[in-house]
Write a protein that holds these residues in place. Structure first.
Motif, PDB file in Angstrom:
ATOM      1  N   ASP A  83       8.631  -8.120  46.006  1.00 54.42           N
ATOM      2  CA  ASP A  83       8.988  -6.774  45.558  1.00 54.42           C
ATOM      3  C   ASP A  83       9.441  -6.861  44.106  1.00 54.42           C
ATOM      4  N   HIS A  84       8.652  -6.328  43.194  1.00 54.17           N
ATOM      5  CA  HIS A  84       8.989  -6.425  41.776  1.00 54.17           C
ATOM      6  C   HIS A  84       9.799  -5.232  41.273  1.00 54.17           C
ATOM      7  N   HIS A  85      10.249  -4.380  42.181  1.00 58.03           N
ATOM      8  CA  HIS A  85      11.047  -3.219  41.794  1.00 58.03           C
ATOM      9  C   HIS A  85      12.544  -3.419  42.039  1.00 58.03           C
ATOM     10  N   ARG A  86      12.926  -4.518  42.601  1.00 54.00           N
ATOM     11  CA  ARG A  86      14.327  -4.744  42.957  1.00 54.00           C
ATOM     12  C   ARG A  86      15.169  -5.087  41.725  1.00 54.00           C
ATOM     13  N   GLY A 108       2.190  -7.853  42.425  1.00 58.47           N
ATOM     14  CA  GLY A 108       2.145  -6.664  41.598  1.00 58.47           C
ATOM     15  C   GLY A 108       0.739  -6.350  41.137  1.00 58.47           C
TER      16      GLY A 108
END
Length: 170
Positions: A83-86, A108
C-alpha cells in the motif's frame, strides 16, 4: 519406468529448498493476505509488518507473524510494500532498506511516480539507495484482482531470485 528427475517436481518428489527465504509484506491489505498465503506454499517464511494496531488485529486471521515494525532482515529477505498511500510508507521503507534485504519493492501504477521516492528523500535516504526500490513489481500479466496481483508479485520474486526473466521465455 524412465527416471526423469524433472518429472519428480510435478509429482511432489522434489527435494526441499534448504535456503531459508523470508517474505515480508508491509501493510495489511487484500493483496498482502493472498501474497502471504501463497508465499508459504512457495517455500517462504511469511511475515506481515502492520504498524496500525487495529489493522494488525484484523490480520491475525492470516495465521502468519504480524509485527508492528520491520523485523531484522538479511540478504535472504524479500520485502513487498502493498500500500503506497499509507503515511508510514517512508519510515517502513527506510527501515527495510537499513536491514539489507535481497529485494525490496512497492506496488503501484507504473504510469505514476511512486510516492516512496519523496518520502525517502524527506527522511534523508540517499538517491542510490532509493534506486534499489523496485516499482512496479511482479510479472505483467494484466492482474486486476488482489489474488491475481499476489500471484504476479510472487512469480516476479521467484523469477528474480532464480535469475530468470519471467514470462514464457525459457
Amino acid at each position: 519406468m524412465i527416471d526423469d528427475s524433472a518429472c519428480g517436481v510435478a509429482h511432489g518428489g522434489a527435494a526441499d529448498d534448504p535456503e531459508v527465504r523470508v517474505l515480508v509484506a508491509v501493510f495489511a491489505s487484500p493483496v498482502s493476505g493472498y501474497l502471504l498465503r501463497y508465499a508459504r506454499d512457495a517455500g517462504f517464511r511469511p511475515v506481515l509488518v502492520e504498524p496500525d494496531a487495529g489493522r494488525a488485529a484484523e490480520a491475525a486471521a492470516l495465521d502468519v507473524p504480524v509485527v508492528a515494525s520491520m523485523p531484522e532482515l538479511d540478504g535472504s529477505a524479500d520485502v513487498v510494500v502493498t500500500d503506497h498511500h499509507r503515511p508510514e510508507l517512508g519510515p517502513a521503507l527506510r527501515d527495510a532498506l537499513a536491514g539489507g534485504p535481497r529485494w525490496i519493492g512497492v506496488m503501484g501504477n507504473p504510469r505514476h511516480r511512486g510516492p516512496h521516492v519523496e518520502a525517502l528523500r524527506e527522511l534523508g535516504v540517499g538517491e542510490a539507495e532509493i534506486l534499489t526500490v523496485h516499482r512496479p513489481i511482479g510479472l505483467n500479466i494484466g492482474s486486476r484482482r488482489p489474488a491475481e496481483i499476489a500471484v504476479a508479485t510472487l512469480a516476479g520474486l521467484l523469477a528474480d531470485r532464480n535469475g530468470k526473466p519471467g514470462g514464457f521465455e525459457f
